[in-house]
Design a protein around this motif. Structure first.
Motif, mmCIF file in Angstrom:
data_model
loop_
_atom_site.group_PDB
_atom_site.id
_atom_site.type_symbol
_atom_site.label_atom_id
_atom_site.label_comp_id
_atom_site.label_asym_id
_atom_site.label_seq_id
_atom_site.Cartn_x
_atom_site.Cartn_y
_atom_site.Cartn_z
ATOM 1 N N CYS A 145 0.842 -1.207 0.000
ATOM 2 C CA CYS A 145 0.000 0.000 0.000
ATOM 3 C C CYS A 145 0.872 1.250 0.000
ATOM 4 O O CYS A 145 1.941 1.259 0.620
ATOM 5 N N ASN A 146 0.402 2.264 -0.668
ATOM 6 C CA ASN A 146 1.025 3.586 -0.603
ATOM 7 C C ASN A 146 0.054 4.498 0.156
ATOM 8 O O ASN A 146 -1.049 4.769 -0.331
ATOM 9 N N ILE A 147 0.467 4.927 1.347
ATOM 10 C CA ILE A 147 -0.413 5.786 2.150
ATOM 11 C C ILE A 147 0.310 7.096 2.476
ATOM 12 O O ILE A 147 1.546 7.141 2.527
ATOM 13 N N SER A 148 -0.465 8.161 2.701
ATOM 14 C CA SER A 148 0.111 9.474 3.016
ATOM 15 C C SER A 148 0.151 9.663 4.525
ATOM 16 O O SER A 148 -0.885 9.561 5.202
ATOM 17 N N GLY A 149 1.337 9.920 5.047
ATOM 18 C CA GLY A 149 1.500 10.201 6.471
ATOM 19 C C GLY A 149 1.625 11.698 6.682
ATOM 20 O O GLY A 149 2.595 12.319 6.216
ATOM 21 N N LYS A 150 0.640 12.303 7.360
ATOM 22 C CA LYS A 150 0.655 13.760 7.574
ATOM 23 C C LYS A 150 1.313 14.067 8.913
ATOM 24 O O LYS A 150 0.687 13.967 9.967
ATOM 25 N N PHE A 151 2.600 14.396 8.853
ATOM 26 C CA PHE A 151 3.390 14.700 10.045
ATOM 27 C C PHE A 151 3.489 16.216 10.202
ATOM 28 O O PHE A 151 3.167 16.972 9.276
ATOM 29 N N MET B 27 13.578 12.370 2.734
ATOM 30 C CA MET B 27 12.881 11.886 1.545
ATOM 31 C C MET B 27 11.389 12.169 1.675
ATOM 32 O O MET B 27 10.836 12.172 2.779
ATOM 33 N N ARG B 28 10.736 12.343 0.528
ATOM 34 C CA ARG B 28 9.284 12.545 0.535
ATOM 35 C C ARG B 28 8.538 11.228 0.323
ATOM 36 O O ARG B 28 7.307 11.185 0.423
ATOM 37 N N ARG B 29 9.299 10.180 0.035
ATOM 38 C CA ARG B 29 8.690 8.852 -0.167
ATOM 39 C C ARG B 29 9.638 7.818 0.412
ATOM 40 O O ARG B 29 10.797 7.738 0.013
ATOM 41 N N ILE B 30 9.160 7.037 1.378
ATOM 42 C CA ILE B 30 10.034 6.041 2.012
ATOM 43 C C ILE B 30 9.340 4.680 2.028
ATOM 44 O O ILE B 30 8.105 4.591 2.096
ATOM 45 N N LYS B 31 10.163 3.644 1.930
ATOM 46 C CA LYS B 31 9.644 2.274 1.986
ATOM 47 C C LYS B 31 9.994 1.682 3.340
ATOM 48 O O LYS B 31 11.150 1.722 3.766
ATOM 49 N N ILE B 32 8.993 1.137 4.012
ATOM 50 C CA ILE B 32 9.213 0.568 5.350
ATOM 51 C C ILE B 32 9.100 -0.956 5.245
ATOM 52 O O ILE B 32 7.987 -1.499 5.160
ATOM 53 N N PRO B 33 10.225 -1.655 5.206
ATOM 54 C CA PRO B 33 10.161 -3.112 5.018
ATOM 55 C C PRO B 33 9.810 -3.833 6.315
ATOM 56 O O PRO B 33 10.089 -3.348 7.411
ATOM 57 N N LEU B 34 9.195 -5.000 6.164
ATOM 58 C CA LEU B 34 8.975 -5.882 7.310
ATOM 59 C C LEU B 34 10.258 -6.654 7.577
ATOM 60 O O LEU B 34 11.036 -6.908 6.647
ATOM 61 N N PRO B 35 10.510 -7.048 8.831
ATOM 62 C CA PRO B 35 11.686 -7.888 9.103
ATOM 63 C C PRO B 35 11.616 -9.164 8.271
ATOM 64 O O PRO B 35 10.532 -9.752 8.142
#
Length: 741
Positions: free
Chosen positions: A560-566, A648-656
């Motif tokens: 999924c590509n989701i927007s995180g509003k920080f 970065m404006r786009r990051i990938k968060i991998p699972l272990p």
């Protein structure tokens, strides 16, 4: 300014003067060597005559005259004065070389007037001169070789020059030369001193005249040499039988036998010059000679092949041990070391396959030795990793995007061909297939495959090597992806045509065939409302296509590509479906405990620990955790980290990563039990009655193409089939089984 046209007669007259100078140099007459300017003028003359517009393009005529030069050089006996040489490039022509005395070589006359050892010396000299002349003239006429000859598929200049010597000199004098060589050898047998260097040079002519083939040497020299050797010892034997006592005669009779047969082992095992040393030092010519000598002795090649096998086994075992040591010393670089190992084994196979083809003339005994040697070390493990897994990982590294192997398309195809050849030596081919299928699935599903053409290429090669059943599932996977793309296009068209149907978010669905793909865990994940809606839309679309298929959603493979509003900025997060579902829970709650997240998502403890660890303890801390430790416990509480930021404006968060090796091995063991059952039933169905030992042997033979079955496992499966009434023991002999229809 147009270039002046050079007529054939004018240009060839200039070339003849240069050719005559070359002949004079070869005949050791007073003549200065070619200068760079002279060489370039000769080359340029040929170039100009070949690049003129028709009818002044003289390429064919020059090609014919090139051959005539050698024919004249070999056969002519005339000496003539050529006068002043002028340069056709100069306008008006200028004198370049003064008063050249042209001399045509006396090659054949000089050979015909000499005999025995003197003739051999003259032949060696003439062959050396001829090779020099071919080399120089090929340079003068190089433009012909590069363009005219290539386009017309004519014999190259070098071959034409050497063929002239073979047809006009060698065929006339080879019998005389051979007889003279045999006379020298016989003299040495009688104890006389001979010129061994001369002998070697003459024999080299028999080899070189074949231009890469050994036919001339074998037919014109070796066969008659061996015949003469037999005749020589036959003559000697007729004298020995009259002059010597019985013991003395028998001693001489066994002398030739002892030279090779009796001392075969000792000769092959010589420390600094035996077969091992020749293999170690890459002495190709000596190995070829050893083969030619020993293959005439009954079973003479057996010890040579045995040494060959031991040598390869030793080299391969060293490579495996080096990789093992490297993996132990640097744990983080283990994968790299394993890749290096496979590459080195491929190079080792290339090297010794060349030996088998060239030195040992493709003899089946050496093919067998090579196969048995590679089977020894290709089935060893490296740092707990089986060779089947190593080979699958090597293929994955070549075929995926961003792999460490940066190769051209041709090199990739060639490497894959060599990998498939190595697979023939691995006993656990079914294990390779399962590991390869897992990695293929990841490449296809996550768009990591560098080229579909290469994927299909290796599957074709595997199919040829191991059969259609071996690759049927993998081929189905590749086909599935093509069908899935068409299906996605149809879905998008369906949405465009039905504007009242809106999934709410962009949705891409890959529909797969269950039987082709590896098994994946499927849980009833409680999807967020946003995702539930789009899933229902796709189900409605798919139901229009077919009502006979059931869709099972594998959320563990989704992204999924989701927007995180920080607070700092909005960042696009690329996460798995599980991670997305967990993050979306925080849209409606500020803080959630571990147990609340588990209940709302309906996931297992292990899966929840992995996804929460990736979001709160890894590189990107999207969630804050209390207490702030590096491990996940069931008492933890989580909240959205609004202060998170990244450049970065786009990051990938991998699972272990999950170690799937254990599951793959378990799946393969399960499949093997079914395969053994099927083999036993097949054998018993055709034989009806069979003894235990014979049943086990036939079972091993049937299954050996895919894996090496364990005898204990076969016995266990026989017992299981007995309890399930597929077989029964014979009443009179407990070791005999009967098939029950």
């Amino acid at each position: 300014m147009d270039r002046r046209v050079i007529e054939l007669e004018e240009g060839w007259a200039y070339m003849q003067r240069g050719i005559t100078k070359l002949k004079r140099i070869l005949e050791e007459l007073p003549e200065p060597p070619f200068t760079g300017e002279e060489y370039m003028m000769l080359y340029t003359t040929i170039y100009n005559m070949c690049t003129q517009k028709p009818p002044h393009d003289y390429s064919q005529q020059l090609y014919d005259k090139y051959r005539e030069v050698f024919e004249e050089y070999i056969t002519s006996t005339k000496t003539r004065f050529l006068g002043v040489m002028t340069c056709v490039k100069c306008n008006p022509p200028k004198e370049c070389w003064k008063n050249l005395l042209g001399i045509c070589s006396h090659v054949m006359p000089s050979l015909r007037e000499k005999h025995d050892e003197f003739m051999l010396r003259e032949l060696v000299k003439r062959w050396a001169n001829h090779k020099v002349m071919v080399r120089w003239l090929s340079r003068f006429f190089f433009y012909l070789d590069r363009y005219f000859i290539a386009r017309r598929s004519l014999p190259p200049l070098n071959e034409v020059g050497l063929t002239c010597f073979r047809d006009l000199v060698y065929r006339e004098v080879n019998a005389k030369a051979r007889d003279a060589v045999i006379v020298l050898i016989d003299k040495e047998r009688e104890g006389e001193q001979i010129d061994r260097a001369l002998l070697k040079n003459v024999i080299d002519i028999f080899v070189e005249i074949g231009m890469g083939q050994m036919d001339s040497y074998v037919e014109d020299f070796e066969a008659l040499m061996l015949e003469d050797t037999g005749a020589y010892y036959s003559r000697k034997a007729s004298n020995w039988i009259l002059e010597d006592s019985c013991p003395d005669y028998m001693l001489k009779a066994i002398l030739q036998h002892e030279l090779l047969v009796v001392y075969a082992t000792q000769l092959l095992e010589k420390e600094h010059s035996g077969c091992r040393a020749l293999l170690r030092d890459d002495k190709v010519e000596d190995l070829s000679r050893m083969y030619r000598l020993y293959h005439k002795i009954p079973r003479g090649l057996d010890p040579v092949a045995n040494v060959f096998k031991q040598h390869i086994t030793g080299e391969g075992t060293v490579l495996v041990q080096q990789a093992e040591d490297a993996c132990t010393n640097q744990a983080n670089g283990a994968g790299t070391q394993e890749q290096v190992l496979v590459r080195k084994i491929i190079e080792l196979h290339d090297k010794y396959m060349t030996y088998v083809n060239d030195c040992f003339q493709n003899h089946t005994l050496f093919h067998k030795a090579l196969k048995e040697a590679f089977e020894v070390f290709c089935n060893k493990t490296v740092a707990g990793t089986s060779s089947a897994e190593l080979l699958a990982a090597f293929c994955d590294n070549i075929l995926k995007k961003g792999g460490s192997e940066k190769l051209s398309d041709e090199a990739i195809e060639e490497t894959l061909e060599k990998v498939v050849k190595l697979l023939a030596y691995i006993s656990d081919k079914d294990l390779f297939a399962e590991f390869y299928r897992k990695k293929l699935a990841r490449r296809l599903l996550f768009d990591r495959s560098a080229s579909e053409e290469h994927e299909r290429c290796i599957l074709t090669k595997l199919k040829q090597q191991c059969g259609g059943q071996f690759t049927s599932k993998m081929e189905g996977m590749v086909t599935d992806l093509t069908l899935a793309r068409d299906n996605q296009n149809n879905f998008e068209e369906y949405l465009r045509n039905n504007t009242h149907v809106t999934p709410g978010i962009d949705l891409t669905v890959t529909v797969l065939t269950t039987g082709f793909w590896p098994s994946y865990k499927s849980f009833d994940l409680n999807l967020p409302a946003e995702m539930v809606k789009c899933v229902e839309v796709f189900k409605e679309f798919y139901a229009l296509k077919t009502k006979h298929r059931k869709l099972t959603w594998i959320y563990s493979l989704g992204t999924c590509n989701i927007s995180g509003k920080f607070e700092a900025k909005t960042i696009e997060l690329v996460v798995s479906t599980y991670q997305a579902a967990a993050l979306l829970l925080f849209n409606t709650a500020d803080r959630l405990s571990y147990s609340e997240i588990m209940t709302q998502l309906n996931v297992t403890h292990d899966d929840l620990v992995r996804l929460l660890h990736s979001l709160s303890c890894a590189k990107y801390k999207i969630l804050n955790k209390e207490p702030n430790t590096k491990s996940i416990s069931q008492n933890d509480v989580f909240e959205f980290n609004s202060k998170f930021t990244d450049r970065m404006r786009r990051i990938k968060i991998p699972l272990p990563p999950v170690d799937e090796r254990k599951k793959v091995i378990e799946d393969v063991d399960k499949d093997r039990r079914y395969a053994i059952d099927a083999a036993i039933v097949r054998i018993m169905k055709s034989r009806k009655v069979l003894g235990h030992q014979q049943l086990v042997l036939e079972c091993v033979e049937q299954l050996g193409r895919m894996f090496k079955p364990d005898i204990k496992a076969i016995k266990k499966r026989i017992e299981d089939l007995l309890t399930r009434d597929y077989l029964e023991r014979d009443k009179d002999n407990a070791n005999t089984f009967r098939y029950l229809a």
